[in-house]
Design a protein around this motif. Structure first.
Motif, PDB file in Angstrom:
ATOM      1  N   ASN A 143      -1.112  -2.921   8.626  1.00 48.51           N
ATOM      2  CA  ASN A 143      -0.025  -2.152   9.229  1.00 48.51           C
ATOM      3  C   ASN A 143       1.274  -2.187   8.433  1.00 48.51           C
ATOM      4  OD1 ASN A 143      -1.520  -1.434  11.590  1.00 48.51           O
ATOM      5  ND2 ASN A 143      -1.232  -3.511  12.365  1.00 48.51           N
ATOM      6  N   THR A 146       3.010   1.121   7.083  1.00 47.67           N
ATOM      7  CA  THR A 146       3.733   1.885   8.112  1.00 47.67           C
ATOM      8  C   THR A 146       5.072   1.233   8.428  1.00 47.67           C
ATOM      9  OG1 THR A 146       1.696   2.710   9.115  1.00 47.67           O
ATOM     10  CG2 THR A 146       3.664   2.681  10.506  1.00 47.67           C
ATOM     11  N   GLY A 149       7.723   1.809   5.828  1.00 46.42           N
ATOM     12  CA  GLY A 149       8.005   3.195   5.472  1.00 46.42           C
ATOM     13  C   GLY A 149       7.236   3.665   4.252  1.00 46.42           C
ATOM     14  N   ALA A 151       3.707   4.473   4.403  1.00 46.20           N
ATOM     15  CA  ALA A 151       2.393   4.918   4.851  1.00 46.20           C
ATOM     16  C   ALA A 151       1.805   5.998   3.946  1.00 46.20           C
ATOM     17  CB  ALA A 151       2.483   5.426   6.288  1.00 46.20           C
ATOM     18  N   ASP A 152       2.659   6.816   3.342  1.00 49.93           N
ATOM     19  CA  ASP A 152       2.183   7.912   2.490  1.00 49.93           C
ATOM     20  C   ASP A 152       2.362   7.615   1.005  1.00 49.93           C
ATOM     21  OD1 ASP A 152       1.515   9.519   4.735  1.00 49.93           O
ATOM     22  OD2 ASP A 152       3.624  10.070   4.959  1.00 49.93           O
ATOM     23  N   GLY A 180      -4.224  -0.814   3.184  1.00 50.44           N
ATOM     24  CA  GLY A 180      -3.892   0.492   3.730  1.00 50.44           C
ATOM     25  C   GLY A 180      -3.664   1.555   2.668  1.00 50.44           C
ATOM     26  N   ARG A 185      -6.626   6.635   6.515  1.00 52.95           N
ATOM     27  CA  ARG A 185      -5.908   6.070   7.658  1.00 52.95           C
ATOM     28  C   ARG A 185      -6.844   5.660   8.790  1.00 52.95           C
ATOM     29  NH1 ARG A 185      -0.433   8.975   9.233  1.00 52.95           N
ATOM     30  NH2 ARG A 185      -0.167   8.314   7.067  1.00 52.95           N
ATOM     31  N   ASP A 321       7.621   1.352  13.940  1.00 50.33           N
ATOM     32  CA  ASP A 321       6.909   2.628  13.943  1.00 50.33           C
ATOM     33  C   ASP A 321       7.497   3.628  12.955  1.00 50.33           C
ATOM     34  OD1 ASP A 321       5.215   1.674  15.882  1.00 50.33           O
ATOM     35  OD2 ASP A 321       6.196   2.712  17.557  1.00 50.33           O
ATOM     36  N   SER A 322       8.805   3.577  12.759  1.00 50.21           N
ATOM     37  CA  SER A 322       9.477   4.566  11.907  1.00 50.21           C
ATOM     38  C   SER A 322       9.548   4.146  10.450  1.00 50.21           C
ATOM     39  CB  SER A 322      10.897   4.816  12.428  1.00 50.21           C
ATOM     40  OG  SER A 322      11.688   3.635  12.289  1.00 50.21           O
ATOM     41  N   GLY A 323       9.184   2.902  10.155  1.00 49.59           N
ATOM     42  CA  GLY A 323       9.242   2.428   8.775  1.00 49.59           C
ATOM     43  C   GLY A 323      10.610   1.964   8.341  1.00 49.59           C
TER      44      GLY A 323
END
Length: 356
Positions: A143, A146, A149, A151-152, A180, A185, A321-323
């Motif tokens: 995790n 994420t 910030g 995740a991508d 990750g 995902r 959650d928002s990174g």
């Protein structure tokens, strides 16, 4: 009293000033350097043992008070830098080139906010100027991308003569490696122990970590293969155990703590997460949703420090959650202040262990 204002007299009046954690003279520790005299102006460099020194201001003030006792002193200027010491090596374990201190953040039970603590401690240390890496060793539930910030993020794997080298992602001052980045995902990781062992060793030794003061390892819950692999592979500066005040979590955290002790890994202390809930519309109130005092009681019973207590706030979850970790997104919140204090506490204990 010294009649002549020179570098020798400055060092002599500073000799009684001690590092509060090491309890040794700053002069004897070679933490006072580059003493210069210009008329009544005295300047020197104070070299701390970590950029995250929690007692920095107290040490600076003690130094200024000592030097101002000398006759003729009109001004004292102190440049503060840091040289983080290297953790002690072990003959049967292989360190990571350029990485000074490896710290595991672990828990005996899932769902206690271990990753939240690991991510925010890493970012808080980076905010002090330390060079920090974060290894997401929770292979089955990664995790950290994420929460940081990333995740991508697209990471690069380079081929070299000695094998493939992975370049970590970077955000909020922290280098990150995680499973990750290497799977889709929604893709589950269905591996047995030997495969997990292999990927953790790759994350340790086949990543271009560069020069790091601290490598924080976010461990999976429990006392299984990942913990054994890490403790048997690298020398570790210490482990941090995360729990909640709830009895069920405390019972499991005790097992995790004992595992590190049995593997001869120093336990730096316990972090009590979700200590109490602070309602956003009534910040002056708190509710002990998971009980109270469990972390303090356990630390006393097991003879390890309580590093700090982190309240439960909605902004902590939003930040994850928002990174944008809460130490970045809401630094004045109670949770951010607690996590920052814990990070400084950890850094101080690591330095003391390396120098004693």
């Amino acid at each position: 009293m010294y009649d002549v204002l020179d570098s020798r007299s400055v060092l002599e009046v500073l000799r009684p000033v001690e590092d509060p954690e090491l309890r040794k003279s700053l002069v004897e520790l070679n933490m006072i350097r580059n003493v210069k005299i210009d008329g009544g102006r005295v300047s020197f460099t104070l070299v701390l043992t970590t950029p995250a020194c929690p007692l920095r201001e107290f040490i600076v003030e003690d130094c200024k008070k000592a030097v101002k006792k000398l006759p003729g002193v009109t001004d004292v200027s102190i440049e503060v830098t840091a040289e983080t010491p290297q953790q002690k090596s072990l003959p049967d374990r292989t360190g990571i080139s350029g990485v000074k201190n490896i710290i595991a953040v672990s828990s005996g039970k899932g769902g206690v906010g271990k990753s939240t603590v690991a991510v925010n401690v890493a970012v808080a240390l980076a905010q002090t100027g330390a060079k920090v890496g974060l290894l997401d060793a929770d292979i089955y539930g990664p995790n950290d991308p994420t929460m940081l910030g990333l995740a991508d993020a697209q990471i690069v794997v380079r081929s070299t003569e000695t094998g493939d080298i992975l370049e970590p992602a970077f955000n909020h001052g922290v280098k990150l490696v995680s499973m990750g980045f290497l799977i889709d995902r929604d893709q589950p990781v269905i591996w047995r122990g030997p495969m997990l062992n292999g990927v953790i060793r790759q994350f340790l030794y086949q990543v271009e970590w560069g020069e790091l003061d601290y490598l924080i390892v976010d461990m999976p819950p429990g006392t299984g293969d990942a913990q054994l692999t890490l403790t048997q592979a690298v020398p570790m500066a210490g482990a941090v155990i995360v729990t909640t005040p709830q009895n069920v979590a405390l019972l499991d955290s005790r097992k995790g703590l004992r595992m590190f002790q049995q593997m001869n890994v120093p336990v730096l202390g316990i972090v009590e997460n979700m200590s109490y809930f602070i309602p956003p519309d009534q910040p002056d109130k708190q509710y002990d949703i998971f009980g109270s005092g469990g972390g303090s009681k356990t630390s006393t019973e097991l003879g390890v420090p309580l590093l700090g207590c982190v309240p439960l706030e909605i902004s902590t979850r939003v930040g994850g959650d928002s990174g944008v970790p809460i130490v970045v997104g809401d630094p004045d919140s109670a949770s951010a202040k607690a996590l920052t204090a814990i990070a400084l506490n950890i850094a101080g204990k690591v330095s003391v262990a390396a120098l004693t």
